[in-house]
Enzyme design. Structure first.
Site, PDB file in Angstrom:
ATOM      1  N   GLN A  57     103.364  82.319 111.109  1.00 20.18           N
ATOM      2  CA  GLN A  57     102.994  82.085 112.648  1.00 20.18           C
ATOM      3  C   GLN A  57     104.131  82.767 113.420  1.00 20.18           C
ATOM      4  O   GLN A  57     103.811  83.375 114.383  1.00 20.18           O
ATOM      5  CB  GLN A  57     102.890  80.529 112.713  1.00 20.18           C
ATOM      6  CG  GLN A  57     102.773  80.149 114.187  1.00 20.18           C
ATOM      7  CD  GLN A  57     102.598  78.641 114.384  1.00 20.18           C
ATOM      8  OE1 GLN A  57     101.388  78.322 114.255  1.00 20.18           O
ATOM      9  NE2 GLN A  57     103.483  78.004 114.511  1.00 20.18           N
ATOM     10  N   VAL A 108     113.030  71.588 108.661  1.00 16.16           N
ATOM     11  CA  VAL A 108     113.579  70.292 108.216  1.00 16.16           C
ATOM     12  C   VAL A 108     112.948  69.553 107.190  1.00 16.16           C
ATOM     13  O   VAL A 108     111.783  69.399 107.004  1.00 16.16           O
ATOM     14  CB  VAL A 108     113.595  69.423 109.676  1.00 16.16           C
ATOM     15  CG1 VAL A 108     114.277  67.977 109.429  1.00 16.16           C
ATOM     16  CG2 VAL A 108     114.416  70.171 110.740  1.00 16.16           C
ATOM     17  N   SER A 137     106.100  67.361 107.985  1.00 16.99           N
ATOM     18  CA  SER A 137     104.890  68.160 108.271  1.00 16.99           C
ATOM     19  C   SER A 137     103.825  66.681 109.078  1.00 16.99           C
ATOM     20  O   SER A 137     104.049  65.550 108.111  1.00 16.99           O
ATOM     21  CB  SER A 137     103.999  68.843 107.249  1.00 16.99           C
ATOM     22  OG  SER A 137     102.776  68.761 107.803  1.00 16.99           O
ATOM     23  N   SER A 138     103.204  66.982 109.913  1.00 17.48           N
ATOM     24  CA  SER A 138     102.421  65.968 110.476  1.00 17.48           C
ATOM     25  C   SER A 138     101.293  65.569 109.445  1.00 17.48           C
ATOM     26  O   SER A 138     100.900  64.336 109.587  1.00 17.48           O
ATOM     27  CB  SER A 138     101.694  66.148 111.761  1.00 17.48           C
ATOM     28  OG  SER A 138     102.621  66.912 112.775  1.00 17.48           O
ATOM     29  N   ARG A 139     101.280  66.627 108.771  1.00 21.79           N
ATOM     30  CA  ARG A 139     100.061  66.214 107.657  1.00 21.79           C
ATOM     31  C   ARG A 139     100.448  65.437 106.530  1.00 21.79           C
ATOM     32  O   ARG A 139      99.673  64.511 105.693  1.00 21.79           O
ATOM     33  CB  ARG A 139      99.460  67.557 107.056  1.00 21.79           C
ATOM     34  CG  ARG A 139      98.765  68.248 108.004  1.00 21.79           C
ATOM     35  CD  ARG A 139      97.916  69.431 107.275  1.00 21.79           C
ATOM     36  NE  ARG A 139      96.797  70.311 108.456  1.00 21.79           N
ATOM     37  CZ  ARG A 139      97.337  71.082 108.998  1.00 21.79           C
ATOM     38  NH1 ARG A 139      98.656  71.522 109.240  1.00 21.79           N
ATOM     39  NH2 ARG A 139      96.502  71.705 109.757  1.00 21.79           N
ATOM     40  N   HIS A 156     109.768  68.430 114.310  1.00 18.78           N
ATOM     41  CA  HIS A 156     109.833  68.915 115.822  1.00 18.78           C
ATOM     42  C   HIS A 156     111.243  68.385 116.580  1.00 18.78           C
ATOM     43  O   HIS A 156     111.201  69.206 117.496  1.00 18.78           O
ATOM     44  CB  HIS A 156     108.602  67.974 116.591  1.00 18.78           C
ATOM     45  CG  HIS A 156     107.472  68.242 115.951  1.00 18.78           C
ATOM     46  ND1 HIS A 156     106.576  67.172 114.974  1.00 18.78           N
ATOM     47  CD2 HIS A 156     106.408  69.425 115.860  1.00 18.78           C
ATOM     48  CE1 HIS A 156     105.588  67.814 114.486  1.00 18.78           C
ATOM     49  NE2 HIS A 156     105.252  68.727 114.993  1.00 18.78           N
TER      50      HIS A 156
END
Ligand code: AMP
Length: 284
Positions: free
Chosen positions: A156, A184, A193-195, A37
């Site tokens: 997306q 990244v 990843s947030s996951r 991000h």
């Protein structure tokens, strides 16, 4: 930096910026921010007078209730991070602020020219309708000059470009420019990843085999056909205990349809590592 909770206040701030001739960069996120991000945010800060980061775990794009419930939410930590990055505004609305009850329940059906019929679109029915519902709303509210998206979510990005391309015919988003930013990765190669926060340390080690296999497949592509590489990537990842491929498709980078040639080709993968669904991709 200011944290904005309502559409009304956001519109007022945007109006003030616009009236001073300031350019606005928008970075839509679901929070639980990481270096992936940050690469988008830094680019937005450097290319615009004002940077707006939205943090909103959008219920209408989740077709799996558990995934929505378990999605990490770390607003306080995110806000501290964004303050140090010189972000001007965080827009963090509630779902009730973003949508009416009807909008939450009604299933929107947008036409994406077939881009949504494959891969993530096929596996997660309604997902991209939800994504476009929230992203287009953010575009109307923020009226950004540039909006930043990661190539990690390759499909997306293609769908948003398509949506803006079609809307620009009607002048809906002015001269909005969609900026795609490279994936990244952690030092291990795992796509950030947030996951990933939901992975145990053992699973994290296991998940490294996803990117490792994708990197190796670039070598395989020198002597194998597209379909053979697809099969070998799938078999190699499935051969790792704890990983299960949902799909691996080598597609044309523009049409997202499966291709027979490595020219402009992108390999897109979704893998379950335990309960956690991870995505990654590679350009050939
Ligand atoms: P998310 O919060 O997962 O919805 O992601 C917000 C934006 O950050 C999307 O445009 C993502 O594609 C982008 N993004 C997420 N992870 C990465 C990454 N590892 N590298 C580059 N961009 C990313």
């Amino acid at each position: 930096m200011q944290i904005i909770r309502t559409k009304k206040e956001l519109s007022a701030q945007v109006e003030a910026c616009k009236s001073h001739g300031k350019t606005i960069g928008l970075v839509p996120t679901m929070g639980a921010l990481h270096a992936g991000h940050l690469s988008l945010i830094r680019r937005s800060v450097s290319e615009n007078n004002v940077c707006v980061v939205s943090i909103f775990v959008n219920p209408t794009q989740f077709n799996n209730k558990d995934d929505f419930k378990l999605y990490p939410r770390t607003l306080e930590r995110d806000a501290a991070l964004l303050e140090s990055e010189r972000v001007d505004f965080i827009f963090a609305p509630t779902a009730d602020e973003m949508y009416t009850k009807e909008e939450m329940e009604e299933s929107f059906v947008f036409d994406f020219g077939g881009l949504d019929k494959v891969m993530e679109g096929k596996m997660r029915p309604g997902h991209f309708n939800g994504v476009v519902q929230v992203v287009s709303r953010l575009f109307y509210l923020v009226r950004p000059d540039r909006a930043y998206f990661g190539e990690k979510d390759f499909q997306q990005l293609a769908i948003i470009r398509y949506m803006v391309g079609r809307s620009s015919l009607k002048g809906s988003f002015g001269s909005l420019q969609i900026v795609g930013c490279p994936i990244v990765r952690e030092e291990s190669g795992l796509a950030m990843s947030s996951r990933n926060e939901r992975l145990s340390s053992e699973e994290r080690q296991t998940a490294v085999n996803i990117s490792k296999t994708l990197f190796a497949s670039k070598e395989w592509a020198k002597s194998m056909s597209v379909r053979e590489v697809e099969q070998k990537v799938t078999d190699t990842i499935n051969g790792v205990e704890g990983l299960k491929v949902e799909y691996y498709e080598i597609v044309d980078g523009d049409s997202l349809q499966r291709t027979e040639s490595f020219e402009n080709a992108v390999g897109c993968v979704t893998v379950y590592c335990g309960e956690v669904r991870l995505i990654d991709n590679i350009r050939y």
